[in-house]
Design a protein around this motif. Sequence first.
Motif, mmCIF file in Angstrom:
data_model
loop_
_atom_site.group_PDB
_atom_site.id
_atom_site.type_symbol
_atom_site.label_atom_id
_atom_site.label_comp_id
_atom_site.label_asym_id
_atom_site.label_seq_id
_atom_site.Cartn_x
_atom_site.Cartn_y
_atom_site.Cartn_z
ATOM 1 N N MET A 1 49.788 34.765 39.564
ATOM 2 C CA MET A 1 49.883 36.222 40.459
ATOM 3 C C MET A 1 48.459 35.960 41.207
ATOM 4 O O MET A 1 47.513 35.814 40.470
ATOM 5 N N THR A 2 48.406 36.618 42.269
ATOM 6 C CA THR A 2 47.360 37.089 42.886
ATOM 7 C C THR A 2 47.021 38.289 42.657
ATOM 8 O O THR A 2 45.832 38.711 43.212
ATOM 9 N N SER A 3 47.349 39.210 42.028
ATOM 10 C CA SER A 3 47.133 40.452 41.898
ATOM 11 C C SER A 3 46.221 40.801 40.500
ATOM 12 O O SER A 3 46.193 39.940 39.741
ATOM 13 N N THR A 4 45.392 41.683 40.564
ATOM 14 C CA THR A 4 44.305 41.856 39.557
ATOM 15 C C THR A 4 44.522 43.220 39.326
ATOM 16 O O THR A 4 45.175 44.180 39.710
ATOM 17 N N ALA A 5 43.763 43.611 37.831
ATOM 18 C CA ALA A 5 43.997 45.049 37.494
ATOM 19 C C ALA A 5 42.579 45.176 36.616
ATOM 20 O O ALA A 5 42.103 44.147 36.086
ATOM 21 N N CYS A 6 42.118 46.431 36.597
ATOM 22 C CA CYS A 6 40.997 46.557 36.062
ATOM 23 C C CYS A 6 41.316 47.773 34.936
ATOM 24 O O CYS A 6 41.959 48.712 35.100
ATOM 25 N N GLU A 21 38.839 42.958 32.860
ATOM 26 C CA GLU A 21 39.572 42.951 34.416
ATOM 27 C C GLU A 21 40.642 41.764 33.941
ATOM 28 O O GLU A 21 40.435 40.584 33.359
ATOM 29 N N VAL A 22 41.856 41.927 34.326
ATOM 30 C CA VAL A 22 43.057 40.968 33.872
ATOM 31 C C VAL A 22 43.528 40.624 35.179
ATOM 32 O O VAL A 22 43.462 41.206 36.233
ATOM 33 N N GLY A 23 43.943 39.326 35.453
ATOM 34 C CA GLY A 23 44.643 38.745 36.541
ATOM 35 C C GLY A 23 43.800 37.805 37.100
ATOM 36 O O GLY A 23 42.474 37.655 36.619
ATOM 37 N N SER A 24 43.943 37.223 38.076
ATOM 38 C CA SER A 24 43.281 36.248 38.760
ATOM 39 C C SER A 24 43.207 36.756 40.290
ATOM 40 O O SER A 24 44.031 37.384 40.915
ATOM 41 N N LEU A 34 33.449 48.133 43.350
ATOM 42 C CA LEU A 34 34.616 48.823 43.878
ATOM 43 C C LEU A 34 35.462 49.364 42.681
ATOM 44 O O LEU A 34 35.974 50.645 42.759
ATOM 45 N N HIS A 35 35.627 48.565 41.922
ATOM 46 C CA HIS A 35 36.556 49.072 40.600
ATOM 47 C C HIS A 35 35.600 50.278 40.101
ATOM 48 O O HIS A 35 36.390 51.251 39.677
ATOM 49 N N GLY B 3 49.448 39.933 30.709
ATOM 50 C CA GLY B 3 49.081 40.113 29.435
ATOM 51 C C GLY B 3 50.089 39.890 28.495
ATOM 52 O O GLY B 3 50.373 39.923 27.445
ATOM 53 N N ALA B 4 51.441 39.117 29.020
ATOM 54 C CA ALA B 4 52.677 39.011 28.449
ATOM 55 C C ALA B 4 52.261 37.989 27.232
ATOM 56 O O ALA B 4 52.745 38.126 26.279
#
Lengths: 89, 194
Positions: A1-6, A21-24, A34-35, B3-4
Amino acid sequence: MTSTACFIIVSRNDIPIYEAEVGSAAKREDAAQLHQFILHAALDIVQDLAWTTSAMFLKAIDRFNDLVVSVYVTAGHILYIYRTDLHMS
Amino acid sequence: MIGAGKIKQYSNILEKPLSKGKQEVSLSAFAFLFSELVQYNQTQVDNISELERRLEDAGYAVGARVLELLCHRDKGNRRETRLLGILSFVHSTVWKVLFGKVADSLEKGTEHEDEYMISEKDLLVNKFISVPKDMGTFNCGAFVAGIVRGVLDGAEFPAVVTAHFVPMEGLQRARTTILIKFAEEVLRREARLG
């Protein structure tokens, strides 16, 4: 996935306790601050919104460009703030 | 989803429902522990108000944790946003979990708008405690007052909470009253919420 979450856990007195921070995603340097800005701006909104409802999960309370902020408030007013990209809502 | 993989890894712990835990603790064990707590604090302080403050602080820590725990266990994930809501939460749910029964009564003070009283004929923590005459109006219910203050503070209803003995005719021991005096901002917010 190219999306991230904080994800940030903020205590009752607006002190952040945990941050993740999760994701890539590729760029990190300017996005890092910014987050923090977005989540801090969301704090004010949450504190007002928390008194209008007795639910604990408040979805999508704030938007910044294409980033959505959601928050889960516990009984002791500890905030779990979660920011995602729009298409992941 | 995000996170799965992690969820599968911890599925044993995070997916287990919140257990009720052991409901009951032996009264004598608690009375012993509480008397040791009071005695220990007695050796550390010089005067009564300091002792009361220490007991209150001990109770405050309990209250803060009890609030979070009970919200998830007993109230199905709903927070309290109104004054009467949080008061009845303390009066019924918190009392029932801590002392096995709801508090005897919840009253609103008549002189001031911001005062409420929870009364109990025989407070559990005071059951095996006798206060010598030279300690005046000291009340070990300060521990319970601290618990209530912890719950209210955690839920963002700052208040000053104290415990008092109220002598009643017809009863051998005086009734204990927990007096709750809310801060100015709580009343303002209540008025704003309508």
